[in-house]
Design a protein around this motif. Structure first.
Motif, PDB file in Angstrom:
ATOM      1  N   SER A  33       0.877  -1.229   0.128  1.00  0.00           N
ATOM      2  CA  SER A  33       0.135  -0.101  -0.095  1.00  0.00           C
ATOM      3  C   SER A  33       0.664   1.306   0.000  1.00  0.00           C
ATOM      4  O   SER A  33       0.467   2.256  -0.557  1.00  0.00           O
ATOM      5  CB  SER A  33      -0.896  -0.024   1.061  1.00  0.00           C
ATOM      6  OG  SER A  33      -0.271  -0.094   2.361  1.00  0.00           O
ATOM      7  N   SER A  34       2.100   1.004   0.326  1.00  0.00           N
ATOM      8  CA  SER A  34       2.689   2.366   0.754  1.00  0.00           C
ATOM      9  C   SER A  34       3.402   2.671  -0.707  1.00  0.00           C
ATOM     10  O   SER A  34       3.966   3.891  -0.827  1.00  0.00           O
ATOM     11  CB  SER A  34       3.918   2.558   1.917  1.00  0.00           C
ATOM     12  OG  SER A  34       4.667   1.412   1.660  1.00  0.00           O
ATOM     13  N   CYS A  35       3.999   1.648  -1.408  1.00  0.00           N
ATOM     14  CA  CYS A  35       4.783   2.129  -2.746  1.00  0.00           C
ATOM     15  C   CYS A  35       4.358   0.630  -3.617  1.00  0.00           C
ATOM     16  O   CYS A  35       5.325  -0.308  -3.838  1.00  0.00           O
ATOM     17  CB  CYS A  35       5.944   2.228  -2.596  1.00  0.00           C
ATOM     18  SG  CYS A  35       6.958   2.667  -4.018  1.00  0.00           S
ATOM     19  N   PRO A  36       3.079   0.501  -4.152  1.00  0.00           N
ATOM     20  CA  PRO A  36       2.628  -0.391  -4.755  1.00  0.00           C
ATOM     21  C   PRO A  36       3.690  -0.854  -5.891  1.00  0.00           C
ATOM     22  O   PRO A  36       3.703  -2.112  -6.204  1.00  0.00           O
ATOM     23  CB  PRO A  36       1.209  -0.350  -5.335  1.00  0.00           C
ATOM     24  CG  PRO A  36       1.005   1.141  -4.697  1.00  0.00           C
ATOM     25  CD  PRO A  36       2.079   1.696  -4.116  1.00  0.00           C
ATOM     26  N   ASN A  37       4.017   0.011  -6.582  1.00  0.00           N
ATOM     27  CA  ASN A  37       5.247  -0.347  -7.703  1.00  0.00           C
ATOM     28  C   ASN A  37       6.564  -0.600  -7.410  1.00  0.00           C
ATOM     29  O   ASN A  37       7.460  -0.673  -8.369  1.00  0.00           O
ATOM     30  CB  ASN A  37       5.146   0.947  -8.889  1.00  0.00           C
ATOM     31  CG  ASN A  37       3.711   0.838  -9.271  1.00  0.00           C
ATOM     32  OD1 ASN A  37       3.026   0.066  -9.534  1.00  0.00           O
ATOM     33  ND2 ASN A  37       3.291   2.180  -9.813  1.00  0.00           N
TER      34      ASN A  37
END
Ligand code: HEM
Length: 326
Positions: A33-37
């Motif tokens: 959720s904090s940096c999906p990519n």
């Protein structure tokens, strides 16, 4: 419940909650959720960089190893020396040998522009190591994440805790058990030498005057010895390179182990795995005839290595520049 009871209960709850967060293990999907990519960004940068430099995957796998063996997997290996800070880059095993720092910078810059201050440099190293295995034909695994970065480094640790290519099997095993890894992890992770290169200075001691005997190492197969002696003549360029896997230098496969059985290991620390009678030799034989066993064990041992003493919340930081401890 009385007010005092309630307050007490809340204290107890928060005490155990923070204790458990502090001890929390690494986990897959940590940045979901904090940096999906995050993972796809690392993968695409590793892939771009490998198109420019086919040796890069080897260099990135080794960076993760040299990071984890000194203070744990905390990206201490990436810190630059300054007038007031001593990093690990000038340590014997690292100096003029570790590579791939610029690619880590590029990956970090790309992650900072997508998710500022979220993904640690230590996690970048762990993801890039997995992607490097995959891109060269090796196994994949789910990378446990959530490491944070150190504000310190240890030059003396890098000099004393990273195993030497001159080590015996017992010394190699001790270096790994000192980090909480097993002998089996050592036999398996040595298989990373299925890709990458070594300088003549890392093995030339074996070619002409092995352990002061005045003779080459007798475990080197004659034809291979001749070609190494001509590639690395006495008094020649100590920085000239030779592939660690003479047969398939840029492919991650089990050929490294077959080479060892044929006396075609480049480093002393490689060759001793098959010449020393015992468990190591049994593993070499098993892996040379069963690539899928090697691959699945390699994935497991990389996860074990990536678990060495990580810094997790509330310890450590997320560096904005992997070279700088702030
Ligand atoms: C078992 C003890 C080990 C010893 C003694 C050792 C030693 C070395 C040495 C001397 C080199 C060549 C450095 C140079 O000449 O510049 C090298 C390269 C390399 N090592 Fe190891 N290593 C060990 C374990 C590992 C492990 C556990 C990994 C990763 C899981 C690894 C991955 C690599 C890779 C991929 C390279 C090639 C790097 C490149 O081409 O840039 N090694 N190692």
């Amino acid at each position: 419940m009385t007010l005092v009871g309630f307050v007490l209960m809340s204290y107890v709850f928060f005490f155990f909650f923070f204790l458990s967060v502090g001890r929390c293990q690494l986990q897959t999907g940590f940045y979901a959720s904090s940096c999906p990519n995050a993972e796809s960004i690392v993968k695409s940068e590793v892939s771009k960089a490998t198109q420019q430099d086919s040796r890069l995957p080897a260099s990135l796998i080794r960076l993760h190893f040299h990071d984890c063996f000194v203070q744990g997997c905390d990206a201490s290996v990436l810190l630059d020396d300054t007038s007031s800070f001593t990093g690990e880059k000038t340590a014997g095993p690292n100096n003029n040998s570790l590579r791939g720092f610029e690619v880590i910078d590029t990956i970090k810059a790309s992650l900072e522009s997508s998710c500022k201050g979220v993904v640690s440099c230590a996690d970048i190293l762990a993801i890039a190591a997995r992607d490097s295995s995959v891109i060269t034909g090796g196994p994949s695994w789910d990378v446990r994440l959530g490491r944070r970065d150190s504000t310190t480094a240890s030059l003396s640790g890098a000099n004393s805790q990273i195993p030497s290519p001159a080590f015996t099997v017992n010394q190699l095993i001790s270096a790994f058990t000192a980090k909480g890894l097993s002998a089996e992890d050592m036999f398996t992770l040595s298989g990373a030498h299925t890709i990458g290169q070594a300088k003549c200075s890392s093995f030339s001691g074996r070619l002409f005057n092995n352990s002061g005997s005045g003779q080459p190492d007798p475990s080197i197969r004659p034809g291979f010895l001749k070609s190494l002696q001509s590639a690395c003549p006495q008094g020649g360029d100590a920085t000239a390179l030779q592939p660690l896997d003479v047969a398939t230098a840029t492919t991650f496969d089990n050929q490294y182990y077959s080479n060892l059985l044929l006396g075609r290991g480049l480093l002393n620390s490689d060759q001793v795995l098959s010449t020393t009678v015992g468990t190591a030799r049994n593993f070499v034989k098993a892996y040379s005839s069963d690539q899928s066993k090697f691959f699945s064990n390699f994935a497991g041992s990389m996860i074990n290595m990536g678990n060495i003493s990580p810094l997790t919340t509330p310890n450590g930081i997320i560096r904005s520049n992997c070279r700088v401890p702030s």
